[in-house]
Design a protein around this motif. Sequence first.
Motif, short mmCIF file in Angstrom:
data_model
loop_
_atom_site.label_atom_id
_atom_site.label_comp_id
_atom_site.label_asym_id
_atom_site.label_seq_id
_atom_site.Cartn_x
_atom_site.Cartn_y
_atom_site.Cartn_z
N ILE A 169 -4.83 -1.92 5.65
CA ILE A 169 -6.35 -1.55 5.07
C ILE A 169 -7.13 -2.62 5.60
N CYS A 170 -8.31 -2.66 6.24
CA CYS A 170 -8.82 -3.76 6.98
C CYS A 170 -10.28 -3.83 6.64
N GLY A 171 -10.81 -5.06 6.25
CA GLY A 171 -12.09 -5.22 6.47
C GLY A 171 -12.48 -5.53 4.69
N ASP A 172 -13.62 -5.44 4.23
CA ASP A 172 -14.15 -5.72 3.10
C ASP A 172 -13.34 -5.04 1.84
N VAL A 173 -12.12 -5.72 1.60
CA VAL A 173 -11.39 -5.15 0.41
C VAL A 173 -12.31 -5.68 -0.82
N LEU A 174 -12.92 -6.93 -0.88
CA LEU A 174 -13.39 -7.54 -1.83
C LEU A 174 -14.18 -6.59 -2.67
N HIS A 175 -15.05 -5.95 -2.02
CA HIS A 175 -15.89 -4.92 -2.51
C HIS A 175 -15.62 -3.45 -2.59
N SER A 176 -14.42 -3.34 -2.35
CA SER A 176 -13.83 -1.89 -1.89
C SER A 176 -13.19 -1.25 -3.21
N ARG A 177 -13.63 -0.14 -3.65
CA ARG A 177 -12.88 0.68 -4.77
C ARG A 177 -12.05 1.32 -4.07
N VAL A 178 -12.39 1.84 -2.82
CA VAL A 178 -11.48 2.76 -1.86
C VAL A 178 -10.15 1.99 -1.75
N ALA A 179 -10.30 0.63 -1.19
CA ALA A 179 -9.28 -0.04 -1.04
C ALA A 179 -8.17 -0.09 -2.27
N ARG A 180 -8.96 -0.45 -3.61
CA ARG A 180 -8.05 -0.60 -4.40
C ARG A 180 -7.33 0.86 -5.05
N SER A 181 -7.85 1.86 -4.97
CA SER A 181 -7.36 3.22 -5.36
C SER A 181 -6.30 3.61 -4.27
N ASN A 182 -6.60 3.25 -2.85
CA ASN A 182 -5.60 3.34 -1.91
C ASN A 182 -4.31 2.65 -2.05
N ILE A 183 -4.47 1.31 -2.35
CA ILE A 183 -3.38 0.59 -2.56
C ILE A 183 -2.53 0.85 -3.56
N LEU A 184 -3.04 1.29 -4.65
CA LEU A 184 -2.31 1.80 -5.86
C LEU A 184 -1.54 3.16 -5.57
N LEU A 185 -2.32 4.18 -4.95
CA LEU A 185 -1.95 5.39 -4.85
C LEU A 185 -0.66 5.40 -3.50
N LEU A 186 -1.01 4.72 -2.59
CA LEU A 186 -0.25 4.95 -1.18
C LEU A 186 1.01 4.23 -1.50
N SER A 187 0.84 2.90 -2.23
CA SER A 187 2.39 2.00 -2.76
C SER A 187 3.16 2.95 -3.67
N LYS A 188 2.44 3.64 -4.75
CA LYS A 188 3.33 4.54 -5.59
C LYS A 188 4.07 5.71 -4.66
N LEU A 189 3.30 6.13 -3.58
CA LEU A 189 4.09 7.02 -2.77
C LEU A 189 4.99 6.46 -1.94
N GLY A 190 5.05 5.13 -1.81
CA GLY A 190 6.33 4.69 -1.10
C GLY A 190 5.80 3.98 0.23
N ALA A 191 4.48 3.98 0.45
CA ALA A 191 4.27 3.10 1.65
C ALA A 191 4.20 1.84 1.58
N ARG A 192 4.17 0.99 2.85
CA ARG A 192 4.12 -0.62 2.70
C ARG A 192 2.55 -0.83 3.08
N ILE A 193 2.05 -1.44 1.98
CA ILE A 193 0.45 -1.82 2.39
C ILE A 193 0.22 -3.28 2.74
N ARG A 194 -0.40 -3.42 3.95
CA ARG A 194 -0.96 -4.68 4.35
C ARG A 194 -2.47 -4.66 4.28
N ILE A 195 -3.04 -5.88 3.88
CA ILE A 195 -4.33 -6.01 3.77
C ILE A 195 -4.73 -7.06 4.85
N ILE A 196 -5.98 -6.73 5.76
CA ILE A 196 -6.13 -7.53 6.79
C ILE A 196 -7.63 -7.88 6.57
N ALA A 197 -8.10 -9.02 6.44
CA ALA A 197 -9.43 -9.36 6.07
C ALA A 197 -9.56 -10.96 6.09
N PRO A 198 -10.87 -11.21 6.35
CA PRO A 198 -11.14 -12.79 6.20
C PRO A 198 -10.95 -13.25 4.67
#
Length: 317
Positions: A169-198
Amino acid sequence: MKPLKDSKRTLLKPHLLSVEELSIPEIDILLNKANFYADANRQKGKIEKTLKGSTVITLFFETSTRTKTSFELAAKRLGADSIGINASTSAIKKGETLIDTAMTLNAMHADILIVRHPDSGAVKLLSEKVNCAVINAGDGTHEHPTQALLDALTIKRNKKNIKGLNIAICGDVLHSRVARSNILLLSKLGARIRIIAPPTLIPKGIENLGVEIFNNMEKGLINCDIVMMLRLQTERMKGLYVPSTREYFKFYGLDHKKLKNAKKDALIMHPGPMNRGIEIDSSLADNLDRSVIHQQVEIGVAVRMACLEMLTVGIDK
Ligand code: CP
Protein backbone atom coordinates in the motif's frame (compact mmCIF):
# COMPACT_ATOMS: atom_id res chain seq x y z
CA MET A 1 -39.84 -4.31 2.94
CA LYS A 2 -39.57 -8.06 3.63
CA PRO A 3 -39.62 -9.15 7.27
CA LEU A 4 -36.21 -9.74 8.81
CA LYS A 5 -35.08 -13.35 8.70
CA ASP A 6 -33.84 -15.51 11.54
CA SER A 7 -30.43 -13.98 12.31
CA LYS A 8 -29.07 -17.41 13.39
CA ARG A 9 -29.33 -18.60 9.78
CA THR A 10 -28.73 -15.26 8.12
CA LEU A 11 -25.93 -12.70 8.16
CA LEU A 12 -27.75 -9.65 9.44
CA LYS A 13 -25.97 -6.65 10.96
CA PRO A 14 -27.38 -3.44 12.49
CA HIS A 15 -24.74 -1.15 10.89
CA LEU A 16 -21.56 -1.26 8.82
CA LEU A 17 -19.18 1.21 10.43
CA SER A 18 -15.79 -0.47 10.14
CA VAL A 19 -14.14 -3.64 8.88
CA GLU A 20 -12.94 -4.23 12.45
CA GLU A 21 -16.44 -5.34 13.42
CA LEU A 22 -16.62 -8.09 10.74
CA SER A 23 -15.46 -11.64 11.50
CA ILE A 24 -13.72 -13.76 8.84
CA PRO A 25 -16.83 -15.98 8.30
CA GLU A 26 -18.97 -12.82 7.93
CA ILE A 27 -16.53 -11.37 5.39
CA ASP A 28 -16.65 -14.64 3.42
CA ILE A 29 -20.45 -14.63 3.33
CA LEU A 30 -20.55 -10.98 2.30
CA LEU A 31 -17.92 -11.39 -0.43
CA ASN A 32 -19.59 -14.55 -1.78
CA LYS A 33 -22.85 -12.68 -2.19
CA ALA A 34 -21.05 -9.72 -3.74
CA ASN A 35 -19.29 -12.09 -6.14
CA PHE A 36 -22.69 -13.42 -7.20
CA TYR A 37 -23.88 -9.84 -7.86
CA ALA A 38 -20.66 -9.00 -9.76
CA ASP A 39 -21.49 -11.79 -12.25
CA ALA A 40 -25.21 -10.96 -12.31
CA ASN A 41 -24.50 -7.27 -13.03
CA ARG A 42 -22.27 -8.23 -15.99
CA GLN A 43 -24.89 -10.55 -17.45
CA LYS A 44 -27.55 -7.90 -17.02
CA GLY A 45 -29.75 -10.75 -15.77
CA LYS A 46 -32.87 -10.35 -13.67
CA ILE A 47 -31.93 -9.48 -10.10
CA GLU A 48 -34.37 -10.23 -7.31
CA LYS A 49 -35.68 -6.96 -5.83
CA THR A 50 -34.85 -7.94 -2.26
CA LEU A 51 -34.97 -4.32 -1.06
CA LYS A 52 -38.36 -3.46 -2.58
CA GLY A 53 -40.15 -1.04 -0.24
CA SER A 54 -36.92 0.04 1.50
CA THR A 55 -35.65 3.61 1.51
CA VAL A 56 -31.93 4.26 1.20
CA ILE A 57 -30.55 7.78 1.73
CA THR A 58 -27.01 8.86 0.94
CA LEU A 59 -25.81 11.80 3.03
CA PHE A 60 -22.41 13.05 1.92
CA PHE A 61 -20.50 15.87 3.63
CA GLU A 62 -17.54 15.35 1.29
CA THR A 63 -17.35 14.97 -2.47
CA SER A 64 -17.66 11.55 -4.07
CA THR A 65 -18.14 10.03 -7.49
CA ARG A 66 -17.62 6.28 -7.01
CA THR A 67 -19.03 5.59 -3.53
CA LYS A 68 -22.16 7.74 -3.76
CA THR A 69 -23.12 6.67 -7.29
CA SER A 70 -22.45 2.99 -6.67
CA PHE A 71 -24.52 2.95 -3.46
CA GLU A 72 -27.41 4.66 -5.25
CA LEU A 73 -27.11 2.23 -8.18
CA ALA A 74 -26.86 -0.75 -5.82
CA ALA A 75 -30.02 0.36 -4.00
CA LYS A 76 -31.92 0.80 -7.29
CA ARG A 77 -30.77 -2.59 -8.64
CA LEU A 78 -32.25 -4.23 -5.53
CA GLY A 79 -35.52 -2.34 -5.89
CA ALA A 80 -35.10 0.21 -3.06
CA ASP A 81 -36.07 3.87 -3.30
CA SER A 82 -32.82 5.78 -3.12
CA ILE A 83 -32.36 9.47 -2.50
CA GLY A 84 -29.11 11.44 -2.44
CA ILE A 85 -28.56 14.41 -0.16
CA ASN A 86 -25.70 16.76 -0.82
CA ALA A 87 -24.57 18.64 2.28
CA SER A 88 -23.78 21.75 0.23
CA THR A 89 -27.42 22.15 -0.89
CA SER A 90 -29.17 20.99 2.30
CA ALA A 91 -30.23 22.70 5.53
CA ILE A 92 -26.75 21.95 6.86
CA LYS A 93 -25.79 25.15 5.05
CA LYS A 94 -28.22 26.98 7.38
CA GLY A 95 -26.43 25.61 10.44
CA GLU A 96 -28.31 22.36 11.07
CA THR A 97 -26.08 19.89 12.92
CA LEU A 98 -25.07 16.45 11.71
CA ILE A 99 -27.22 14.76 14.38
CA ASP A 100 -30.29 16.93 13.69
CA THR A 101 -29.94 16.21 9.98
CA ALA A 102 -29.71 12.48 10.64
CA MET A 103 -32.69 12.56 13.05
CA THR A 104 -34.72 14.41 10.41
CA LEU A 105 -33.99 11.73 7.81
CA ASN A 106 -34.68 9.05 10.42
CA ALA A 107 -38.11 10.58 11.04
CA MET A 108 -38.86 10.10 7.35
CA HIS A 109 -38.51 6.33 7.96
CA ALA A 110 -35.28 5.76 6.11
CA ASP A 111 -34.15 2.14 6.34
CA ILE A 112 -30.48 2.80 5.62
CA LEU A 113 -28.46 6.00 5.91
CA ILE A 114 -25.16 5.98 4.03
CA VAL A 115 -22.91 8.71 5.38
CA ARG A 116 -19.56 10.25 4.45
CA HIS A 117 -18.10 12.82 6.82
CA PRO A 118 -14.71 14.58 7.15
CA ASP A 119 -14.43 13.80 10.90
CA SER A 120 -13.25 10.40 12.12
CA GLY A 121 -15.92 8.88 14.36
CA ALA A 122 -18.77 11.12 13.13
CA VAL A 123 -20.62 8.27 11.39
CA LYS A 124 -20.49 6.05 14.50
CA LEU A 125 -21.81 8.91 16.63
CA LEU A 126 -24.68 9.38 14.20
CA SER A 127 -25.47 5.63 14.24
CA GLU A 128 -26.05 5.88 18.00
CA LYS A 129 -28.74 8.57 17.53
CA VAL A 130 -30.94 6.99 14.84
CA ASN A 131 -32.92 3.79 14.71
CA CYS A 132 -32.18 2.90 11.11
CA ALA A 133 -29.11 1.09 9.75
CA VAL A 134 -26.05 3.23 9.02
CA ILE A 135 -23.20 2.58 6.60
CA ASN A 136 -19.89 4.40 6.91
CA ALA A 137 -19.01 5.65 3.42
CA GLY A 138 -15.75 7.15 4.73
CA ASP A 139 -15.12 9.07 7.98
CA GLY A 140 -12.10 11.35 8.14
CA THR A 141 -8.88 9.34 8.19
CA HIS A 142 -10.53 6.48 10.11
CA GLU A 143 -12.24 3.94 7.83
CA HIS A 144 -13.85 3.31 4.45
CA PRO A 145 -15.10 -0.25 4.95
CA THR A 146 -16.90 -0.79 1.63
CA GLN A 147 -13.79 0.33 -0.29
CA ALA A 148 -11.71 -2.33 1.49
CA LEU A 149 -14.38 -4.96 0.85
CA LEU A 150 -14.50 -4.16 -2.87
CA ASP A 151 -10.69 -4.18 -2.99
CA ALA A 152 -10.65 -7.61 -1.33
CA LEU A 153 -13.16 -9.01 -3.82
CA THR A 154 -11.23 -7.53 -6.76
CA ILE A 155 -8.09 -9.27 -5.50
CA LYS A 156 -9.95 -12.55 -4.91
CA ARG A 157 -11.44 -12.55 -8.41
CA ASN A 158 -8.02 -12.01 -9.97
CA LYS A 159 -5.72 -14.01 -7.67
CA LYS A 160 -8.19 -16.60 -6.27
CA ASN A 161 -6.71 -16.39 -2.74
CA ILE A 162 -5.74 -13.45 -0.57
CA LYS A 163 -3.91 -15.57 2.02
CA GLY A 164 -0.13 -15.37 1.55
CA LEU A 165 -0.15 -12.49 -0.96
CA ASN A 166 2.35 -9.64 -0.57
CA ILE A 167 0.35 -6.44 -0.83
CA ALA A 168 2.06 -3.04 -0.98
CA ILE A 169 0.00 0.00 0.00
CA CYS A 170 1.90 3.00 -1.32
CA GLY A 171 1.74 6.75 -0.84
CA ASP A 172 -0.24 9.03 1.45
CA VAL A 173 -1.07 6.48 4.16
CA LEU A 174 -1.23 9.24 6.80
CA HIS A 175 -4.43 10.77 5.41
CA SER A 176 -5.96 7.58 4.01
CA ARG A 177 -9.00 5.84 5.51
CA VAL A 178 -8.76 3.42 2.58
CA ALA A 179 -5.28 2.34 3.71
CA ARG A 180 -6.44 1.76 7.28
CA SER A 181 -9.48 -0.31 6.26
CA ASN A 182 -7.41 -2.32 3.79
CA ILE A 183 -4.65 -3.02 6.31
CA LEU A 184 -7.23 -4.32 8.79
CA LEU A 185 -9.24 -6.35 6.28
CA LEU A 186 -6.49 -7.82 4.11
CA SER A 187 -4.36 -8.78 7.15
CA LYS A 188 -7.41 -10.49 8.65
CA LEU A 189 -7.70 -12.46 5.39
CA GLY A 190 -4.06 -13.60 5.61
CA ALA A 191 -2.17 -11.17 3.34
CA ARG A 192 1.23 -9.71 4.26
CA ILE A 193 0.96 -5.93 4.11
CA ARG A 194 3.77 -3.51 3.33
CA ILE A 195 3.49 0.23 3.63
CA ILE A 196 5.64 2.25 1.21
CA ALA A 197 5.75 5.99 1.83
CA PRO A 198 7.99 8.89 2.81
CA PRO A 199 8.40 9.14 6.62
CA THR A 200 6.20 12.27 6.64
CA LEU A 201 3.21 10.30 5.27
CA ILE A 202 3.34 7.32 7.63
CA PRO A 203 1.02 7.50 10.67
CA LYS A 204 2.63 7.04 14.08
CA GLY A 205 2.11 3.56 15.51
CA ILE A 206 1.08 1.92 12.23
CA GLU A 207 3.62 -0.85 12.86
CA ASN A 208 1.25 -2.00 15.63
CA LEU A 209 -1.12 -3.16 12.87
CA GLY A 210 1.49 -5.75 11.83
CA VAL A 211 2.65 -4.06 8.62
CA GLU A 212 6.20 -3.84 7.25
CA ILE A 213 7.34 -0.29 6.54
CA PHE A 214 9.49 0.85 3.61
CA ASN A 215 10.67 4.35 2.72
CA ASN A 216 12.29 3.11 -0.48
CA MET A 217 9.75 2.15 -3.14
CA GLU A 218 12.10 -0.02 -5.26
CA LYS A 219 12.92 -2.16 -2.20
CA GLY A 220 9.35 -2.22 -0.92
CA LEU A 221 7.95 -3.51 -4.20
CA ILE A 222 10.25 -6.54 -4.46
CA ASN A 223 8.17 -9.72 -4.82
CA CYS A 224 4.82 -7.93 -4.42
CA ASP A 225 1.62 -9.44 -5.85
CA ILE A 226 -0.49 -6.30 -5.50
CA VAL A 227 0.59 -2.67 -5.77
CA MET A 228 -2.10 -0.47 -4.29
CA MET A 229 -1.49 3.22 -4.95
CA LEU A 230 -3.06 5.99 -2.87
CA ARG A 231 -3.97 9.55 -3.78
CA LEU A 232 -1.86 12.36 -2.34
CA GLN A 233 -4.61 14.04 -0.28
CA THR A 234 -3.40 17.65 -0.42
CA GLU A 235 -6.82 18.90 0.76
CA ARG A 236 -6.22 17.27 4.19
CA MET A 237 -2.64 18.51 4.54
CA LYS A 238 -1.88 21.32 6.95
CA GLY A 239 1.71 22.20 6.04
CA LEU A 240 4.30 20.75 3.72
CA TYR A 241 4.51 16.95 3.61
CA VAL A 242 6.37 16.54 0.29
CA PRO A 243 8.90 18.93 -1.29
CA SER A 244 6.96 19.06 -4.60
CA THR A 245 4.67 16.80 -6.61
CA ARG A 246 7.53 16.35 -9.13
CA GLU A 247 9.88 15.09 -6.43
CA TYR A 248 7.11 12.92 -5.03
CA PHE A 249 6.51 11.23 -8.37
CA LYS A 250 10.24 10.64 -8.80
CA PHE A 251 10.54 8.73 -5.52
CA TYR A 252 7.04 7.44 -4.77
CA GLY A 253 5.09 7.58 -8.03
CA LEU A 254 4.47 4.21 -9.68
CA ASP A 255 6.27 4.11 -13.03
CA HIS A 256 7.45 1.29 -15.33
CA LYS A 257 10.93 1.14 -13.79
CA LYS A 258 9.75 0.82 -10.18
CA LEU A 259 7.03 -1.69 -11.13
CA LYS A 260 9.70 -4.05 -12.51
CA ASN A 261 10.65 -4.82 -8.88
CA ALA A 262 7.23 -6.36 -8.21
CA LYS A 263 6.21 -9.82 -9.49
CA LYS A 264 5.70 -10.07 -13.26
CA ASP A 265 1.97 -10.62 -12.76
CA ALA A 266 1.57 -8.02 -10.01
CA LEU A 267 -1.69 -6.09 -10.27
CA ILE A 268 -2.04 -2.33 -9.93
CA MET A 269 -4.90 -0.94 -7.85
CA HIS A 270 -6.05 2.56 -6.92
CA PRO A 271 -9.25 3.48 -5.03
CA GLY A 272 -9.62 6.67 -7.07
CA PRO A 273 -9.80 9.49 -7.73
CA MET A 274 -6.31 9.32 -9.27
CA ASN A 275 -3.73 12.07 -9.62
CA ARG A 276 -2.11 11.00 -12.88
CA GLY A 277 1.58 11.86 -13.01
CA ILE A 278 1.72 12.44 -9.23
CA GLU A 279 1.22 9.00 -7.65
CA ILE A 280 0.86 6.93 -10.82
CA ASP A 281 2.13 7.02 -14.38
CA SER A 282 -0.84 7.54 -16.68
CA SER A 283 0.06 4.71 -19.07
CA LEU A 284 0.26 2.22 -16.17
CA ALA A 285 -3.12 3.30 -14.84
CA ASP A 286 -4.60 2.59 -18.29
CA ASN A 287 -2.72 -0.69 -18.92
CA LEU A 288 -5.51 -3.26 -18.66
CA ASP A 289 -3.01 -6.15 -18.47
CA ARG A 290 -1.83 -4.82 -15.11
CA SER A 291 -4.34 -2.29 -13.83
CA VAL A 292 -7.63 -3.42 -12.25
CA ILE A 293 -8.75 0.10 -11.36
CA HIS A 294 -11.90 -0.11 -13.49
CA GLN A 295 -12.70 -3.56 -12.08
CA GLN A 296 -12.56 -2.02 -8.60
CA VAL A 297 -15.25 0.46 -9.61
CA GLU A 298 -17.40 -2.25 -11.23
CA ILE A 299 -17.13 -4.58 -8.23
CA GLY A 300 -17.95 -1.66 -5.94
CA VAL A 301 -21.59 -1.79 -7.05
CA ALA A 302 -21.83 -5.53 -6.33
CA VAL A 303 -20.19 -5.21 -2.90
CA ARG A 304 -22.56 -2.40 -1.97
CA MET A 305 -25.55 -4.49 -3.06
CA ALA A 306 -24.42 -7.24 -0.67
CA CYS A 307 -23.85 -4.68 2.12
CA LEU A 308 -27.36 -3.24 1.70
CA GLU A 309 -28.82 -6.75 1.95
CA MET A 310 -26.72 -7.51 5.02
CA LEU A 311 -28.37 -4.59 6.85
CA THR A 312 -31.97 -5.17 5.74
CA VAL A 313 -33.15 -8.63 4.72
CA GLY A 314 -29.89 -10.41 5.56
CA ILE A 315 -27.69 -12.74 3.51
CA ASP A 316 -28.39 -16.48 3.73
CA LYS A 317 -25.39 -18.35 5.11
N1 CP B 1 -12.75 5.60 -3.65
C1 CP B 1 -13.63 6.54 -3.31
O1 CP B 1 -14.08 6.61 -2.18
O2 CP B 1 -13.98 7.36 -4.35
P1 CP B 1 -15.02 8.56 -4.25
O3 CP B 1 -14.41 9.64 -3.42
O4 CP B 1 -15.24 9.00 -5.68
O5 CP B 1 -16.29 8.04 -3.64
